[in-house]
Motif scaffolding. Structure first.
Motif, PDB file in Angstrom:
ATOM      1  N   VAL A   8      12.427   4.216   3.924  1.00 33.94           N
ATOM      2  CA  VAL A   8      12.315   3.050   3.069  1.00 33.94           C
ATOM      3  C   VAL A   8      13.188   1.893   3.567  1.00 33.94           C
ATOM      4  CG1 VAL A   8      14.061   3.895   1.459  1.00 33.94           C
ATOM      5  CG2 VAL A   8      12.305   2.351   0.637  1.00 33.94           C
ATOM      6  N   ARG A   9      14.354   2.218   4.127  1.00 34.88           N
ATOM      7  CA  ARG A   9      15.245   1.147   4.614  1.00 34.88           C
ATOM      8  C   ARG A   9      14.645   0.438   5.823  1.00 34.88           C
ATOM      9  NH1 ARG A   9      19.890  -0.205   1.309  1.00 34.88           N
ATOM     10  NH2 ARG A   9      19.306   1.182  -0.361  1.00 34.88           N
ATOM     11  N   ALA A  10      13.965   1.208   6.679  1.00 35.31           N
ATOM     12  CA  ALA A  10      13.333   0.614   7.857  1.00 35.31           C
ATOM     13  C   ALA A  10      12.253  -0.370   7.425  1.00 35.31           C
ATOM     14  CB  ALA A  10      12.741   1.707   8.743  1.00 35.31           C
ATOM     15  N   LEU A  11      11.481   0.023   6.410  1.00 30.47           N
ATOM     16  CA  LEU A  11      10.430  -0.848   5.893  1.00 30.47           C
ATOM     17  C   LEU A  11      11.030  -2.114   5.290  1.00 30.47           C
ATOM     18  CD1 LEU A  11       7.514  -1.437   5.106  1.00 30.47           C
ATOM     19  CD2 LEU A  11       7.788   0.056   3.136  1.00 30.47           C
ATOM     20  N   LEU A  12      12.072  -1.924   4.493  1.00 32.06           N
ATOM     21  CA  LEU A  12      12.719  -3.058   3.836  1.00 32.06           C
ATOM     22  C   LEU A  12      13.284  -4.040   4.868  1.00 32.06           C
ATOM     23  CD1 LEU A  12      13.451  -4.019   0.961  1.00 32.06           C
ATOM     24  CD2 LEU A  12      15.680  -2.970   1.297  1.00 32.06           C
ATOM     25  N   THR A  13      13.880  -3.492   5.933  1.00 32.44           N
ATOM     26  CA  THR A  13      14.463  -4.342   6.970  1.00 32.44           C
ATOM     27  C   THR A  13      13.408  -5.256   7.588  1.00 32.44           C
ATOM     28  OG1 THR A  13      16.071  -2.620   7.424  1.00 32.44           O
ATOM     29  CG2 THR A  13      15.809  -4.304   9.105  1.00 32.44           C
ATOM     30  N   LYS A  14      12.214  -4.703   7.836  1.00 29.48           N
ATOM     31  CA  LYS A  14      11.150  -5.513   8.447  1.00 29.48           C
ATOM     32  C   LYS A  14      10.681  -6.612   7.491  1.00 29.48           C
ATOM     33  CE  LYS A  14       9.153  -2.945  12.221  1.00 29.48           C
ATOM     34  NZ  LYS A  14       9.448  -1.534  12.276  1.00 29.48           N
TER      35      LYS A  14
END
Lengths: 270, 255
Positions: B173-179
């Motif tokens: 989820v953090r990777a998605l949020l970062t993008k």
């Protein structure tokens, strides 16, 4: 690294100093043991079913082709850079070398984020390019190649540079004395001498690109058939099914061994 | 046995990198909770709890080592015998697997979370609801199906009758949020708590009530804990009114 090939044959195999062999055996065992453990855990009976799925074949095809493409790009721009680092007289050479080594040191995920800030839709270069042409590297197969190249090219550059440094420059001097042009010297003397190091560097580069995970997922994303390479498929398989993850890793290892083992005899001993 | 240098190096690298591909390497060192050194307990918690648990631990007082990651990775690590004292995943199924293996017992729900559509500040692509996730013209991301946030997001989309066309399935989820924060995606579906944590860089779009998926966060002490009393005390603190208040401030609902 490549300088070792010629003296090795001259020294002969029977005269290994006594401490060398056991230490080398420890090194081999240290690397071999985890693989033996992995093989022991492998789901051999279900292997056919696990590796025959489209998600695996898609990922394998993408991994092999993008690693090859990254190696090709690295050869085209990395070998000239290695030449400049080994033979050129430009100021800031060590700074350039340090810079080119950074992707090896940086956690690949950070490298991927840096690529995004440079070539992404809102990136330094990617932003203007996207606004004017609509072209976008992330989420495409070219994004995977870009991430692979960023992470893997240093392996080629450093290997070729050390190969060029180890080559005897007097041959080049002799060729120049005999009236060969600079281009001829490069083509007929320098590059053939550096040949084994270029092959070794390309192999290292390809292997690194094949296993690349962090920069790829951060920069290019993860979509089956487009950007999902084997390491990404392995990582996600691990989330749901450990057997599948091990099976995929075995495929990746088999592919790299299938390429690396024959290469040794063909190129590096010649 | 002894290979020429370049190839030995190449082979070694190839195999190391192949192993590296299986991920999770940063989380290998887990402090000394399992050593019985008395340096505090280790809590393995879902990545979505990062901010809330960091604040909880600061308020708890006693030393606690936090190990954040995708719930499914943490589950695999615990099942493989990684030392930890408390487990707090983002879904019940990860907890169930650990309980079934006898590694944890007596789990209790301590919080809930809702999904939200997340868009970059300004919402330039004009994303207004789940139906926009069927638009191939936008850059859209979800969590991968293999992780809870991806499973729940697909459930919400399916409830709304939307067949998503995504550009990337992010590993967590953090990777998605970062993008999304970086403006490299027009929209994603994450937890409400993540949208809150990201602050001004993103905006959240609520899901319609009938498509909304509520997730429960369970917590349990682990059987292999060397500090069972400290572990139980931490779990009690998370479940206490004080703990719930901190969780609420980070966007989590009551269980």
């Amino acid at each position: 690294m490549t300088a070792g090939t010629a003296p090795r044959r001259r020294a002969g195999q029977g005269r290994t100093p006594w401490l060398i062999a056991p230490l080398a055996a420890v090194a081999v065992a240290y690397v071999a043991l985890p693989f033996a453990a992995l093989l022991q855990r492998a789901p051999w009976t279900d292997l056919d079913d696990l590796v025959g799925q489209p998600v695996v074949t898609d990922a394998l095809r993408l991994s092999i082709t993008t690693a090859l493409a990254a190696t090709a790009v690295s050869l085209v721009i990395g070998v000239p850079l290695a030449w400049v680092l080994a033979r050129g007289h430009l100021p800031g050479r060590s700074a350039t070398r340090a810079l080119i080594t950074l992707p090896m040191v940086l956690p690949p995920v950070v490298g991927g984020a840096a690529l995004l800030f440079a070539f992404g839709r809102r990136g330094l270069l990617g932003g203007p390019v996207y606004e004017s042409t609509g072209l976008l590297l992330p989420y495409s197969v070219w994004g995977v190649v870009a991430a692979n190249t960023f992470v893997a090219m240093p392996f080629l550059v450093l290997t070729v540079e050390s190969g060029l440094r180890a080559a005897d420059q007097r041959y080049e001097d002799a060729a120049a004395t005999l009236g060969a042009s600079r281009w001829t010297i490069l083509r007929r003397v320098t590059l053939p001498h550096a040949g084994p190091s270029i092959v070794a560097g390309a192999v290292l580069c390809w292997a690194r690109a094949l296993g690349e995970f962090g920069a790829t997922v951060t920069f290019a994303g993860n979509l089956q058939g487009r950007t999902q390479t084997m390491p990404l498929a392995v990582f996600l398989a691990l989330e749901s099914d450990r057997d599948a993850a091990i099976a995929l890793s075995l495929v990746l290892m088999a592919v790299s061994l299938a390429v690396l083992l024959p290469l040794r005899d063909r190129w590096l001993t010649g | 046995m002894i290979r020429p240098p370049p190839l030995a190096l190449a082979l070694t690298l190839a195999v190391i990198l192949a192993l590296d591909a299986t991920g999770c390497s940063p989380e290998v060192g887990r402090g000394n909770a399992g050593e019985g050194g008395g340096a505090g307990i280790t809590v393995a918690a879902a990545a979505s709890l990062t901010d809330a648990f960091t604040e909880l631990v600061a308020a708890f007082g006693a030393p606690v080592e936090l190990d954040f990651g995708p719930s499914s990775s943490l589950r695999e690590q615990l099942l493989a015998g990684a030392p930890a004292d408390v487990f707090a995943p983002a879904d019940r199924s990860s907890m169930d697997a650990v309980v079934a293996a006898g590694v944890a017992s007596d789990p209790r729900d301590f919080a809930t979370n809702q999904l939200q559509i997340v868009v970059p500040a300004g919402n330039r692509a004009g994303v207004s609801g789940l139906a926009d996730f069927a638009d191939a013209g936008r850059l859209l991301g979800l969590c991968a199906e293999e992780v809870p946030c991806g499973r729940f997001a697909r459930q919400a989309l399916s409830n709304a009758g939307v067949n998503p066309v995504v550009d990337t399935n992010e590993p967590d989820v953090r990777a998605l949020l970062t993008k999304v924060e970086a403006g490299e995606l027009d929209a994603g579906i994450v937890y409400r708590s993540d949208v809150l944590a990201a602050g001004d860089t993103v905006e959240g779009v609520d899901l319609p009530a009938d498509a909304g998926v509520t997730t429960s966060y369970p917590i349990a002490t682990l059987a292999g804990s060397h500090h069972p009393d400290d572990a139980a005390a931490f779990v009690a603190y998370v479940l206490s009114d004080e703990g719930r208040a901190i969780l609420a401030a980070h966007g989590f609902g009551p269980p």
